[in-house]
Design an enzyme around this catalytic site. Sequence first.
Site, PDB file in Angstrom:
ATOM      1  N   GLU A 154      38.617  22.315  24.407  1.00 34.30           N
ATOM      2  CA  GLU A 154      37.253  22.425  23.914  1.00 34.30           C
ATOM      3  C   GLU A 154      36.982  21.309  22.910  1.00 34.30           C
ATOM      4  O   GLU A 154      36.015  21.361  22.155  1.00 34.30           O
ATOM      5  CB  GLU A 154      36.998  23.790  23.290  1.00 34.30           C
ATOM      6  CG  GLU A 154      37.940  24.139  22.164  1.00 34.30           C
ATOM      7  CD  GLU A 154      37.682  25.535  21.637  1.00 34.30           C
ATOM      8  OE1 GLU A 154      38.458  26.443  21.963  1.00 34.30           O
ATOM      9  OE2 GLU A 154      36.704  25.711  20.901  1.00 34.30           O
ATOM     10  N   CYS A 182      39.346  28.859  24.198  1.00 30.06           N
ATOM     11  CA  CYS A 182      40.783  28.687  24.073  1.00 30.06           C
ATOM     12  C   CYS A 182      41.583  29.041  25.318  1.00 30.06           C
ATOM     13  O   CYS A 182      42.811  28.936  25.299  1.00 30.06           O
ATOM     14  CB  CYS A 182      41.307  29.537  22.907  1.00 30.06           C
ATOM     15  SG  CYS A 182      40.588  29.075  21.324  1.00 30.06           S
ATOM     16  N   HIS A 207      47.279  35.071  22.547  1.00 29.06           N
ATOM     17  CA  HIS A 207      46.480  34.049  21.872  1.00 29.06           C
ATOM     18  C   HIS A 207      46.605  34.327  20.371  1.00 29.06           C
ATOM     19  O   HIS A 207      46.573  35.483  19.947  1.00 29.06           O
ATOM     20  CB  HIS A 207      45.022  34.136  22.308  1.00 29.06           C
ATOM     21  CG  HIS A 207      44.135  33.209  21.528  1.00 29.06           C
ATOM     22  ND1 HIS A 207      44.334  31.845  21.523  1.00 29.06           N
ATOM     23  CD2 HIS A 207      43.086  33.442  20.706  1.00 29.06           C
ATOM     24  CE1 HIS A 207      43.428  31.267  20.737  1.00 29.06           C
ATOM     25  NE2 HIS A 207      42.657  32.231  20.231  1.00 29.06           N
TER      26      HIS A 207
END
Lengths: 142, 384, 356
Positions: free
Chosen positions: C86, C118, C241
């Site tokens: 990103e 992400c 994550h």
Amino acid sequence: MERLSISKFWRIRKLHYTLAYSKCKKCGYAFYPPKHVCPKCGSSDLEQRTPPREGKLISWTKLHEVPFYFEDQKPIYIGLVNLGEVNVMAQIVDVLSEDELREGAEMEMVFRRVKQDGTAGLIYYGMKFRPAHRSGSSKQGQ
Amino acid sequence: MRVFITGYGLSKISRWFGETLEDLAFKSVKDIENKGGELREIDALIVANSFGGILQSQNLLSSLIAEDIGFSGKLTMTVENGGASGASAILTASSLVKSGLAKNVLVIGVEKMSDYIGSVFNHSISTFMNAEHEAFYGSTLASGFAILARSYLSKYKYSEEDLGAWPILMHENALDVPHAQLKFKITEEQVNSSDIVSSPLRVLHSPPVSDGSAAVIVSAEDSSIPKEKRLAEIKFGYLSSHLMELSLRENLEEFYALKCVKDALEKGSSIDIKKVDLIEISDDYTISAPIIIEGLGLSDKGSGLRSILDGRYRLGDKPSINVTGGTKSRGHPFGATGVYQVAEVTSLLSDGKVKGARVNGELGLVVSMGGIGTVLSGILLEKV
Amino acid sequence: MSVFPESKVGIVGWGSYFPIYRLSMEEIEKQWGFPNGTGNGLGMKEKAVAYTDEDATTMGYEAARNAIARSEIDPKKIGAVFFGTESKPYAVKPSATILAEALGITPDTMASDLEFACRAGSEGMRASIGLVSSGMIGYALAVGSDTAQANPGDILEFTASSGASAFVIGPSREAAAVFEASYSYVTDTPDFWRRGLSPYPLHGEAFTGEPAYFDHIINAVKGLLEKTGLRPSDFDYAVFHQPNGKFPLKVGERLGFPKDKVIPGLLTPFVGNTYNGSALSGLSNLLDIAKAGSRILLAPFGSGAGSDAYSIIVTDKAEVKRSLAPTVSYYLKRKMNITYSEYAKFRRLIKKIGGD
């Protein structure tokens, strides 16, 4: 002063991305940057080779009076690095202390931005070197 | 066909923000006249210039200048060979004369380096290196010479401070040179505390940013210019070019092109360089001085800097080197420097006006350099 | 358990990269007037900062080069390059082609840059599994790399960092770790976004927690467990994550994974949240250390929002391949602390004319 050209970089991108060098098939002399004939014997029977990723520092300098495009990075370290059969001139990055820049110090090749044309123009990428740290961990992959 | 210098003109070197290339060229040519040179017989004009295209967006500079200063319709060209442009222009002039294509060639060296900010200057001087494989990474002439300097100092066990002996001598030599750019003494302390340009080289090891113009007339022995106007004879000249890239050099402390020039000089003129009275060398970034001194055989490998530190080559020594201050204090308007060098040695061998102190000599050797020892030239001048 | 198409493929090479520079939490607290301990409260020690001449592409290159080294294949055999990021250096012009060219993969290859906050790197990984298991291509390269941005002074600045990980996906018989199964759970949930010309993202603060991170990871993992019949106790490691040092432990707990299974894959406290490199770098670290036979749960999350869940089994080839490239640990140890002003300079936060 000038906008970065597309074709000037594009046509030799392989050299910028890999530092591929020439080796004379006649006399065995290896050299970078490539030429049309061997600087030693003049033969045009040349082959292209890829250098190793690691090498040794020959000499270096810390340049404060940088040219256009490098002002964001100044001062920059420039060095002459021996990569097996050939020597190359390159920027040296990730220097934690100048003690790392002794003659013979081990260097490894890294892929970095070399210059960019403002916020809207092209980015040129290329190979630089950083001091190689053999901190007991795995060796650098080929 | 013998070849003579029959006129010379100099203009003061400085950052001339108010002067154009044509203004500077006109000044040095007018100075030829002021000194008694004969401009009415000129049949060819060569301009020595390196950065007109890059910094002034002006190619065909010789045509522009020729029309501007009143030499229309002559055999006209621009010569570019880095810091050896001036020498190359004079060698070309000499060839035109020897071949019969011209009788009196006006050679004008002219350069402006001051019109843009430092980062642009740094980029400009990097054009003497390989653009795609050296300058691409941010190298400049300064960083190239710096790498040479570090290697030389380490190989021959000198300290960085030892380099200072040369610029100190250069500044002393320029004190009584009217056209020199920097006319003030400097001390060891000042040299070693000046800003780093590219380690180990500092501001006081490096040439200043110079604008200037010098001019000479190169004449055939049978030219219509009277014999009394002859100031010096060009006895011999040669130029050689070798590797540009530092990555291809086996020895960073030698200029191979200089070897070619020295060999040609010794063969072509049977000269013993050690016996020349006056030598003028391109001492770019200070480290070039010991390297060229060694390359000319004046000193053993590695001892060039030692001989400078021991006080050799000053006024009165044989040879005396760079008695007009070198690129360090006289200045370094790159494309024009070679013409300054020849004009200065011509003056030292004739009217002596170029320097306050009286200098004696029969023979003068001008060694000009382009790039990082890529191009070297030698022009041998003899008193008439 | 059924045999899924994923089992035909695995990770034949893996690698990571983190820049050498680190910014401490104290520097950020001092700069913006946050109370002492704000960073530690997020489970953070310091974060990795890319230098001026680094970007997502250059970092992705080194991670990919390490992965290719471990794969021991000729890069020309790679038939797809997915670059998940990103922080694309070009909004339009794929970085994947720059990587493919520089790594010697071109011209016979697919290549594209993917965006899903992400988890784009993970989407690339899942797409690679499909391409390779179908036989359409022999190998694929999936990269997750970011020089994560945060509005200066925002709480996000404590965690947004730079790093990359890359995986060469190939046949399971060559793999250091094979895929057992995978599952993706995606909804339109705008918890965090960055508009086209905006330099920094905006986010919903508390909204990024329950409705986004926790909901999607929990549902993705539940989906995987349902599909496979596996239970948390079947796994040796769980890597999620990791936007900070705390959330992965929380979601792990809620799903039934104890701390000691989560901590080995938790790198954020040391290098920050490398966005697309986040969960994937945790996986890379596990591949550097896990014993053959270990089962790993990988659950990346991306805002917008979505999560994947993979079950991955380490083979004995992992132990051999480890030494073919620098480990995550190598990059973690190799560091130099910088000040906030150096960080601001490196990441171009300082307004200047001619600054790019």
